[in-house]
Scaffold this motif. Structure first.
Motif, short mmCIF file in Angstrom:
data_model
loop_
_atom_site.label_atom_id
_atom_site.label_comp_id
_atom_site.label_asym_id
_atom_site.label_seq_id
_atom_site.Cartn_x
_atom_site.Cartn_y
_atom_site.Cartn_z
N MET A 1 31.95 20.95 36.03
CA MET A 1 31.09 22.08 35.78
C MET A 1 29.76 21.56 35.25
SD MET A 1 31.32 25.21 33.02
CE MET A 1 33.05 25.21 33.02
N VAL A 2 28.70 22.25 35.61
CA VAL A 2 27.37 21.92 35.11
C VAL A 2 26.84 23.09 34.27
CG1 VAL A 2 26.85 20.43 37.08
CG2 VAL A 2 26.18 22.83 37.15
N LYS A 3 25.89 22.82 33.39
CA LYS A 3 25.27 23.86 32.59
C LYS A 3 24.50 24.79 33.53
CE LYS A 3 22.15 24.63 28.74
NZ LYS A 3 21.31 24.01 27.72
N GLY A 4 24.77 26.10 33.41
CA GLY A 4 24.09 27.03 34.28
C GLY A 4 24.52 28.46 34.06
N MET A 5 24.03 29.33 34.93
CA MET A 5 24.38 30.74 34.91
C MET A 5 25.45 30.96 35.98
SD MET A 5 23.57 33.42 33.16
CE MET A 5 21.98 33.06 32.45
N TYR A 6 26.54 31.60 35.59
CA TYR A 6 27.69 31.78 36.48
C TYR A 6 28.04 33.25 36.63
CZ TYR A 6 28.81 26.80 36.20
OH TYR A 6 28.78 25.43 36.31
N PHE A 7 28.63 33.58 37.78
CA PHE A 7 29.16 34.90 38.06
C PHE A 7 30.68 34.80 38.10
CE2 PHE A 7 30.96 37.90 41.08
CZ PHE A 7 30.41 39.11 40.68
N PHE A 8 31.40 35.68 37.37
CA PHE A 8 32.86 35.73 37.40
C PHE A 8 33.29 37.16 37.67
CE2 PHE A 8 32.16 31.95 34.88
CZ PHE A 8 33.10 31.08 35.41
N ARG A 9 34.36 37.29 38.46
CA ARG A 9 34.92 38.59 38.82
C ARG A 9 36.44 38.49 38.78
NH1 ARG A 9 37.42 41.07 42.79
NH2 ARG A 9 36.91 43.21 43.31
N PHE A 10 37.09 39.58 38.33
CA PHE A 10 38.54 39.62 38.39
C PHE A 10 38.99 41.04 38.71
CE2 PHE A 10 37.54 40.86 34.12
CZ PHE A 10 38.57 41.65 33.66
N SER A 11 40.17 41.14 39.30
CA SER A 11 40.75 42.43 39.62
C SER A 11 42.23 42.41 39.29
CB SER A 11 40.53 42.79 41.09
OG SER A 11 41.17 41.85 41.92
N ILE A 12 42.76 43.58 38.96
CA ILE A 12 44.19 43.70 38.65
C ILE A 12 44.78 44.86 39.44
CG2 ILE A 12 43.89 42.77 36.33
CD1 ILE A 12 44.36 45.74 35.34
N PHE A 13 46.08 44.79 39.66
CA PHE A 13 46.81 45.83 40.36
C PHE A 13 47.92 46.32 39.45
CE2 PHE A 13 50.07 47.28 43.43
CZ PHE A 13 49.32 48.23 44.09
N ASN A 14 48.01 47.64 39.29
CA ASN A 14 49.03 48.27 38.46
C ASN A 14 49.75 49.29 39.30
OD1 ASN A 14 50.53 49.26 36.30
ND2 ASN A 14 48.86 50.46 35.46
N ASN A 15 51.07 49.30 39.26
CA ASN A 15 51.79 50.35 39.96
C ASN A 15 52.68 51.09 38.97
OD1 ASN A 15 53.93 48.57 39.60
ND2 ASN A 15 54.77 48.93 41.62
N LEU A 16 53.25 52.18 39.40
CA LEU A 16 54.08 53.02 38.54
C LEU A 16 55.16 52.16 37.91
CD1 LEU A 16 54.41 55.91 37.62
CD2 LEU A 16 55.93 56.29 39.56
N SER A 17 55.19 52.13 36.60
CA SER A 17 56.09 51.26 35.87
C SER A 17 56.37 51.87 34.50
CB SER A 17 55.44 49.88 35.71
OG SER A 17 56.15 49.10 34.80
N PRO A 18 57.54 51.59 33.94
CA PRO A 18 57.81 52.10 32.60
C PRO A 18 56.96 51.42 31.52
CG PRO A 18 59.64 50.75 33.36
CD PRO A 18 58.69 50.92 34.52
N VAL A 19 56.42 50.25 31.82
CA VAL A 19 55.52 49.60 30.87
C VAL A 19 54.23 50.41 30.82
CG1 VAL A 19 54.26 47.49 30.34
CG2 VAL A 19 56.55 47.36 31.31
N PRO A 20 53.69 50.72 29.64
CA PRO A 20 52.62 51.71 29.54
C PRO A 20 51.32 51.39 30.25
CG PRO A 20 53.08 50.72 27.40
CD PRO A 20 54.09 50.20 28.36
N ASN A 21 50.82 50.19 30.18
CA ASN A 21 49.49 49.93 30.70
C ASN A 21 49.35 48.48 31.15
OD1 ASN A 21 48.30 52.50 29.77
ND2 ASN A 21 48.66 51.63 27.75
#
Length: 90
Positions: A1-21
């Motif tokens: 990695m070098v010193k600089g300006m970076y772009f980061f993106r992430f996505s998540i998928f959630n489906n019907l589940s008994p776990v709240p969130n």
């Protein structure tokens, strides 16, 4: 990695589940930069995403973190993603 300006993106998928969130954060050196929060409901599938543009120095560490006792859906079809790239050096 070098010193600089970076772009980061992430996505998540959630489906019907008994776990709240699903709660996933983008982290830099242990500091929370942004979070995606999705609440399970009557709909069966939800996606959430977020992105940042940040300066990084050599040795900085950027990663996504799933909050304790939360889940994201995974059936090996790569619904959950994390990517980043250098915009320009500084």
């Amino acid at each position: 990695m070098v010193k600089g300006m970076y772009f980061f993106r992430f996505s998540i998928f959630n489906n019907l589940s008994p776990v709240p969130n699903s709660v996933v954060s983008l982290m830099k050196n242990g500091e929370r930069l942004t979070t995606v929060w999705d609440t399970s409901g009557t709909d069966t599938n939800d996606m959430g995403s977020n992105a940042v543009v940040i300066p990084l120095n050599v040795g900085d560490n950027v990663y996504v973190e799933l909050q304790e006792n939360r889940i994201v859906y995974d059936d090996e079809k790569n619904y959950n993603t994390f990517s980043g790239f250098l915009l320009f050096t500084m």
